[in-house]
Design a protein around this motif. Structure first.
Motif, short mmCIF file in Angstrom:
data_model
loop_
_atom_site.label_atom_id
_atom_site.label_comp_id
_atom_site.label_asym_id
_atom_site.label_seq_id
_atom_site.Cartn_x
_atom_site.Cartn_y
_atom_site.Cartn_z
N ARG A 29 0.83 -1.23 0.00
CA ARG A 29 0.00 0.00 0.00
C ARG A 29 0.85 1.26 0.00
O ARG A 29 0.36 2.35 -0.29
CB ARG A 29 -0.92 0.00 1.21
CG ARG A 29 -1.94 -1.12 1.18
CD ARG A 29 -2.81 -1.07 2.39
NE ARG A 29 -1.92 -1.24 3.55
CZ ARG A 29 -2.32 -1.63 4.74
NH1 ARG A 29 -3.57 -1.89 4.95
NH2 ARG A 29 -1.47 -1.76 5.73
N TYR A 30 2.14 1.12 0.33
CA TYR A 30 3.03 2.28 0.34
C TYR A 30 3.19 2.88 -1.06
O TYR A 30 3.52 4.05 -1.20
CB TYR A 30 4.39 1.90 0.92
CG TYR A 30 5.33 3.05 1.07
CD1 TYR A 30 5.01 4.13 1.89
CD2 TYR A 30 6.53 3.10 0.38
CE1 TYR A 30 5.85 5.20 2.03
CE2 TYR A 30 7.39 4.16 0.52
CZ TYR A 30 7.05 5.21 1.34
OH TYR A 30 7.89 6.28 1.46
N VAL A 32 0.82 3.71 -2.97
CA VAL A 32 -0.19 4.78 -3.05
C VAL A 32 0.38 6.07 -2.45
O VAL A 32 0.20 7.15 -3.02
CB VAL A 32 -1.49 4.36 -2.32
CG1 VAL A 32 -2.49 5.50 -2.28
CG2 VAL A 32 -2.09 3.13 -2.98
N VAL A 33 1.07 5.97 -1.33
CA VAL A 33 1.66 7.15 -0.68
C VAL A 33 2.69 7.80 -1.60
O VAL A 33 2.67 9.02 -1.81
CB VAL A 33 2.30 6.75 0.67
CG1 VAL A 33 3.00 7.94 1.30
CG2 VAL A 33 1.27 6.17 1.61
N ALA A 36 0.99 9.31 -4.78
CA ALA A 36 0.28 10.56 -4.47
C ALA A 36 1.26 11.71 -4.30
O ALA A 36 1.03 12.82 -4.82
CB ALA A 36 -0.56 10.38 -3.21
N ARG A 121 3.64 9.27 11.08
CA ARG A 121 2.54 8.92 10.17
C ARG A 121 2.09 10.19 9.46
O ARG A 121 1.64 11.12 10.09
CB ARG A 121 1.36 8.35 10.95
CG ARG A 121 1.65 7.06 11.66
CD ARG A 121 0.46 6.68 12.56
NE ARG A 121 0.73 5.47 13.30
CZ ARG A 121 1.20 5.45 14.55
NH1 ARG A 121 1.46 6.58 15.18
NH2 ARG A 121 1.42 4.31 15.15
N PRO A 123 -0.52 12.05 6.58
CA PRO A 123 -1.97 11.93 6.43
C PRO A 123 -2.41 10.79 5.51
O PRO A 123 -3.33 10.05 5.84
CB PRO A 123 -2.40 13.29 5.87
CG PRO A 123 -1.16 13.97 5.42
CD PRO A 123 -0.01 13.34 6.14
N ILE A 124 -1.75 10.62 4.38
CA ILE A 124 -2.14 9.54 3.46
C ILE A 124 -1.75 8.19 4.05
O ILE A 124 -2.52 7.23 4.00
CB ILE A 124 -1.50 9.75 2.07
CG1 ILE A 124 -2.02 11.05 1.46
CG2 ILE A 124 -1.80 8.58 1.15
CD1 ILE A 124 -1.33 11.45 0.18
N ALA A 125 -0.56 8.11 4.64
CA ALA A 125 -0.11 6.87 5.26
C ALA A 125 -1.03 6.49 6.42
O ALA A 125 -1.39 5.32 6.58
CB ALA A 125 1.33 7.01 5.74
N ARG A 126 -1.45 7.47 7.21
CA ARG A 126 -2.37 7.20 8.33
C ARG A 126 -3.70 6.66 7.81
O ARG A 126 -4.27 5.72 8.37
CB ARG A 126 -2.59 8.47 9.13
CG ARG A 126 -3.29 8.26 10.43
CD ARG A 126 -3.33 9.53 11.27
NE ARG A 126 -2.23 10.40 10.93
CZ ARG A 126 -2.34 11.71 10.76
NH1 ARG A 126 -3.49 12.32 10.93
NH2 ARG A 126 -1.32 12.45 10.43
N TRP A 127 -4.19 7.24 6.73
CA TRP A 127 -5.44 6.79 6.12
C TRP A 127 -5.33 5.34 5.65
O TRP A 127 -6.29 4.58 5.72
CB TRP A 127 -5.79 7.73 4.97
CG TRP A 127 -7.01 7.36 4.21
CD1 TRP A 127 -8.30 7.35 4.67
CD2 TRP A 127 -7.07 6.95 2.85
NE1 TRP A 127 -9.15 6.96 3.67
CE2 TRP A 127 -8.42 6.70 2.53
CE3 TRP A 127 -6.12 6.77 1.86
CZ2 TRP A 127 -8.83 6.29 1.29
CZ3 TRP A 127 -6.54 6.36 0.62
CH2 TRP A 127 -7.87 6.12 0.34
N LEU A 128 -4.14 4.95 5.18
CA LEU A 128 -3.90 3.58 4.71
C LEU A 128 -3.43 2.63 5.81
O LEU A 128 -3.20 1.46 5.55
CB LEU A 128 -2.85 3.61 3.59
CG LEU A 128 -3.28 4.29 2.29
CD1 LEU A 128 -2.09 4.47 1.38
CD2 LEU A 128 -4.37 3.48 1.61
#
Length: 172
Positions: A29-30, A32-33, A36, A121, A123-128
């Motif tokens: 999933r990283y 995506v971070v 983005a 963390r 914001p995007i990483a926290r969301w994921l």
């Protein structure tokens, strides 16, 4: 002089990390971070080039804008492979971290030298559900950041590294 030559390991033998065990990888999933972040950076640069082209009538800004779009697209295309190249391994006396495709970087951090182990963390990483684990040693150049770990993995790895660091500093 011959005895000295025998003591110095061959550089190829020092960097041969193929038999050190299995590398642990960051979360898929990283990607995506990283994607983005690359897209946002590309959009900001494209916006700046567009503003220069339209407002300042700078013809070169149009070419810069096209180059930025092409470079951003190529970077996004390579993000999955670049993320798969990130890995770490806990060994008996140290942690080894690697990253990079063309220019691979290996960092070995001895447990006894770790002074700070921190979790961050974005914001995007926290969301994921992801976190970054950072360790700092006395040498400023050897700070290591393992990005894209699952939050539970980052917390358990942090606790394990703190435990190992304290026991090695105490000489146990």
């Amino acid at each position: 002089m011959k005895s000295r030559e025998k003591c110095v390991p061959d550089p190829a033998e020092r960097m041969d990390l193929s038999d050190v065990g299995e590398w642990k990888r960051v979360s898929p999933r990283y990607v995506v971070v990283e994607t983005a972040g690359t897209i946002v950076f590309g959009l900001v640069l494209t916006g700046a080039a567009t503003a220069l082209w339209l407002l300042a009538d700078a013809q070169w800004a149009l070419y810069a804008m096209v180059a930025i779009v092409v470079i951003t697209a190529a970077t996004v295309a390579f993000e999955p492979r670049r993320v798969r190249a990130i890995g770490y391994q806990l060994r008996e006396d140290d942690l080894i971290f690697r990253r990079g495709i063309m220019f691979t970087r290996f960092v070995s951090v001895p447990y006894g030298r770790m002074q700070l182990v921190d979790i961050t963390r974005g914001p995007i990483a926290r969301w994921l559900g992801l976190a970054d684990l950072k360790f700092v040693t006395a040498a400023a150049s050897s700070g290591v950041l393992i990005p894209g770990l699952a939050e539970a993995d980052a917390e358990s790895l942090r606790d394990r590294l703190v435990e190992l660091a304290e026991s090695r500093r105490a000489g146990l």
